[in-house]
Design an enzyme around this catalytic site. Structure first.
Site, PDB file in Angstrom:
ATOM      1  CE  LYS A   1      25.941 103.703 -45.830  1.00  0.00           C
ATOM      2  NZ  LYS A   1      24.564 103.723 -46.373  1.00  0.00           N
TER       3      LYS A   1
ATOM      4  CG  ASP B   1      22.727  98.607 -45.512  1.00  0.00           C
ATOM      5  OD1 ASP B   1      22.172  98.104 -44.506  1.00  0.00           O
ATOM      6  OD2 ASP B   1      22.291  99.610 -46.122  1.00  0.00           O
TER       7      ASP B   1
ATOM      8  CE  LYS C   1      20.056  97.702 -47.801  1.00  0.00           C
ATOM      9  NZ  LYS C   1      19.257  98.857 -48.227  1.00  0.00           N
TER      10      LYS C   1
ATOM     11  CG  ASP D   1      25.914 100.799 -47.801  1.00  0.00           C
ATOM     12  OD1 ASP D   1      25.781 101.734 -48.601  1.00  0.00           O
ATOM     13  OD2 ASP D   1      25.222 100.674 -46.767  1.00  0.00           O
TER      14      ASP D   1
ATOM     15  CG  ASP E   1      17.955  99.420 -45.094  1.00  0.00           C
ATOM     16  OD1 ASP E   1      19.202  99.366 -45.065  1.00  0.00           O
ATOM     17  OD2 ASP E   1      17.281  99.156 -46.112  1.00  0.00           O
TER      18      ASP E   1
ATOM     19  CD  GLU F   1      22.957 101.528 -43.323  1.00  0.00           C
ATOM     20  OE1 GLU F   1      21.721 101.468 -43.461  1.00  0.00           O
ATOM     21  OE2 GLU F   1      23.735 101.650 -44.289  1.00  0.00           O
TER      22      GLU F   1
ATOM     23  NE  ARG G   1      19.214 108.315 -43.236  1.00  0.00           N
ATOM     24  CZ  ARG G   1      18.123 108.532 -43.982  1.00  0.00           C
ATOM     25  NH1 ARG G   1      17.159 109.319 -43.529  1.00  0.00           N
ATOM     26  NH2 ARG G   1      18.002 107.967 -45.161  1.00  0.00           N
TER      27      ARG G   1
HETATM   28  N1  BES Z   1      22.929 101.723 -48.410  1.00  0.00           N
HETATM   29  C1  BES Z   1      21.576 102.076 -48.577  1.00  0.00           C
HETATM   30  C2  BES Z   1      21.342 102.960 -49.804  1.00  0.00           C
HETATM   31  C3  BES Z   1      21.610 102.314 -51.133  1.00  0.00           C
HETATM   32  C4  BES Z   1      20.583 101.719 -51.837  1.00  0.00           C
HETATM   33  C5  BES Z   1      22.876 102.337 -51.678  1.00  0.00           C
HETATM   34  C6  BES Z   1      20.838 101.133 -53.058  1.00  0.00           C
HETATM   35  C7  BES Z   1      23.139 101.751 -52.897  1.00  0.00           C
HETATM   36  C8  BES Z   1      22.128 101.149 -53.594  1.00  0.00           C
HETATM   37  C9  BES Z   1      21.064 102.814 -47.333  1.00  0.00           C
HETATM   38  O1  BES Z   1      21.655 102.441 -46.148  1.00  0.00           O
HETATM   39  C10 BES Z   1      19.610 102.524 -47.214  1.00  0.00           C
HETATM   40  O2  BES Z   1      19.285 101.399 -46.989  1.00  0.00           O
HETATM   41  N2  BES Z   1      18.785 103.547 -47.358  1.00  0.00           N
HETATM   42  C11 BES Z   1      17.393 103.408 -47.254  1.00  0.00           C
HETATM   43  C12 BES Z   1      16.854 104.524 -46.391  1.00  0.00           C
HETATM   44  C13 BES Z   1      15.404 104.391 -46.034  1.00  0.00           C
HETATM   45  C14 BES Z   1      15.222 103.243 -45.072  1.00  0.00           C
HETATM   46  C15 BES Z   1      14.934 105.679 -45.444  1.00  0.00           C
HETATM   47  C16 BES Z   1      16.783 103.493 -48.643  1.00  0.00           C
HETATM   48  O3  BES Z   1      17.249 104.319 -49.427  1.00  0.00           O
HETATM   49  O4  BES Z   1      15.903 102.708 -48.963  1.00  0.00           O
HETATM   50 ZN    ZN Z   2      23.551 101.674 -46.276  1.00  0.00          ZN
HETATM   51 MN    MN Z   3      20.672 100.767 -45.274  1.00  0.00          MN
END
Ligand code: BES
Ligand code: ZN
Ligand code: MN
Length: 498
Positions: A268, A273, A280, A291, A350, A352, A354
């Site tokens: 990834k 992000d 966020k 990220d 968020d 993103e 995937r």
């Molecule tokens: N990059 C984040 C996941 C992440 C969170 C990595 C904390 C490292 C530390 C990812 O893109 C994300 O924002 N995921 C969301 C998904 C949700 C919106 C379904 C999440 O995990 O909150």
């Molecule tokens: Zn992310």
């Molecule tokens: Mn995200």
């Protein structure tokens, strides 16, 4: 720091400190220790063990001056704990502790260490030398690029002193492999730690290009325009809110002999992000320069692979972009047609990672590899489930997952499998498209895995979630806080085992 292994008589090493290991369950000195003890007038047997009562408890240490110049001015005893429990992971962690402590001790530039616990531990001389090397090099990593005052390391040389000349070849291999892995990890950590202002998609593509030139790898990079023609629509949607141009990179290592297998690694590559329009909270955004850890990991692995030269063809792929809110951003409710033709309703901008991985998985299908492994800082849910010191793994092939977990254990990295059930697709149901990009609050790491599964045809696919482990805020074993380079060791060793 220069680490080496050499057959030598411990009583003639001429060093600042000799490091010797003592087990808790029998404090009998081994032959080298007995000789050294004699040369040092009984300082170990009478002084440290009898008088001082050194017990050999795991990770206990004691350093004393010898009052002699030959063979060393100081002696350090380290506790190895119980024989049954002493393994490579314990040795790696202990080596890190030893070097940190010695670096703080006055006047130590040069260290001679025996292969700790060798005859009793659950490892051979190559594994032993490897664990010592990795423990030391991993723990001495320091990201000081932006400090005007750099930390100086006191210790310059560490020599693993071997009793038997026959051990030398294997020990040198162990040291050398450790150096290769650690320099790959350093590369990965540097890239993760680099601020997003500099580690842009374009800059990372350039770094990857330079890497491939140095190592003789094939390198391809695709621009936004080319990617549009290649139908990377889900990926391009994520990047469209940013001022930074997205890039897709593809590096290939080809063995000189006919390849036994072809492996694809996908990382990834979100260089920042922000969450996009589903922005966020400030606190969650603080570390989002990391990220792109998946990308940094696959670049680290291919660097190590180019040095170790297995008869395996390895591809490293990464779709690089920023996820930003702006007037051009992709929006909640948008419907994207992924590269494989499936449609996705954007439920949350968020989620993103995937979306970017989906198109790369489809691209990977066209390469007809034996195995596909993606690695991503994908879900906060994975951190909730497993914390910062255990990496999540899931996929569609039990045997492959088990093997990766086992190799991780030996490499000093913890992985734990999370389930993917077919019926989790229910949670991704959309009223207007084939699926949405998020589920409910529940089982977030698994549902993300289930989402990805829609985009690979590979029967040997594993997805590794490093959201918790790529960047840690407390030191753990040999790792310092900050970027960890997690999975560089495991994935490299996994490929080497194929
Ligand atoms: N990059 C984040 C996941 C992440 C969170 C990595 C904390 C490292 C530390 C990812 O893109 C994300 O924002 N995921 C969301 C998904 C949700 C919106 C379904 C999440 O995990 O909150
Ligand atoms: Zn992310
Ligand atoms: Mn995200």
């Amino acid at each position: 720091m220069d680490i080496s292994a050499k057959h030598q008589d411990m009583t003639t090493v001429l060093t600042n400190v000799i490091v010797l290991g003592i087990f808790e369950d029998d404090k009998i000195l081994n032959p080298v220790q007995t000789k050294t003890d004699k040369a040092l007038k009984g300082i170990i047997s009478n002084g440290l063990i009898k008088t001082e009562g050194f017990k050999g408890k795991y990770s206990d240490t004691v350093i004393v001056p010898t009052q002699l110049k030959i063979p060393a001015d100081k002696i350090m005893l380290v506790g190895l704990g119980k024989k049954k429990e002493f393994d490579c992971s314990k040795l790696r962690e202990l080596s890190a502790k030893i070097i940190k402590q010695l670096d703080k001790t006055l006047n130590i530039k040069n260290v001679s260490i025996e292969p700790l616990g060798l005859k009793c531990g659950n490892f051979n001389i190559q594994e032993c030398a490897n664990a010592i090397t990795e423990g030391i090099l991993i723990s001495t990593y320091d990201y000081d690029k932006y400090k005007t005052k750099k930390n100086q390391q006191q210790i310059k040389k560490v020599r693993i002193v071997l009793e038997d000349a026959k051990e030398e070849k294997a020990a040198k291999t162990g040291v050398n492999n450790g150096k290769i892995l650690c320099s790959a990890m350093d590369f990965t950590k540097d890239l993760i730690n680099e601020p997003a202002q500099n580690a842009t998609p374009e800059a990372i593509a350039q770094i990857a290009k330079n890497l491939s030139l140095d190592l003789g790898l094939t390198f391809d990079v695709y621009s936004k325009k080319q990617l549009a023609q290649m139908n990377f629509n889900a990926f391009l949607a994520v990047g469209q809110g940013s001022e930074q141009e997205p890039k897709f990179i593809h590096l290939t290592y080809k063995p000189t002999k006919k390849a036994k297998k072809k492996i694809i690694l996908i990382g990834k590559g979100i260089t920042f992000d922000s969450g996009g329009l589903d922005i966020k909270p400030a606190n969650s955004m603080l570390t989002m320069k990391t990220d792109m850890s998946g990308c940094a990991t696959v670049l680290g692995v291919i660097q190590a692979i180019a040095a170790l030269k297995p008869d395996i063809e390895v591809h490293a792929l990464s779709a690089l972009c920023e996820n930003m809110p702006s007037g051009k951003s992709y929006k909640q409710g948008d419907v994207l047609t992924a590269k494989n033709g499936k449609t996705i309703e954007v439920d949350n901008t968020d989620a993103e990672g995937r979306l970017t991985l989906a198109d790369v998985l489809t691209y990977a299908d066209e390469l007809n590899a034996d195995e596909v492994i993606d690695i991503a800082t994908l879900t906060g849910a994975c951190i909730v489930a497993l914390g910062q010191n255990i990496t999540g793994i899931m996929g569609n092939n039990q045997e492959m997952i088990k093997k990766i977990i086992n190799i991780g254990k030996k490499s000093g990295e913890n992985l734990w499998e999370l389930p993917i059930f077919d019926d989790m697709q229910e949670m991704l149901k959309s009223d207007i498209a084939d699926m949405r990009n998020t589920g409910s609050r529940y089982a977030g790491a698994s549902v993300a895995g289930r989402f990805l599964q829609n985009f690979t045809k590979s029967k040997n696919w594993a997805h590794i979630d490093i959201a918790g482990t790529a960047f840690i805020d407390k030191p753990y074993k040999e790792l310092n806080k900050g970027a960890t380079g997690v999975m560089v060791r495991t994935l490299t060793n996994y490929i080497m085992s194929l």
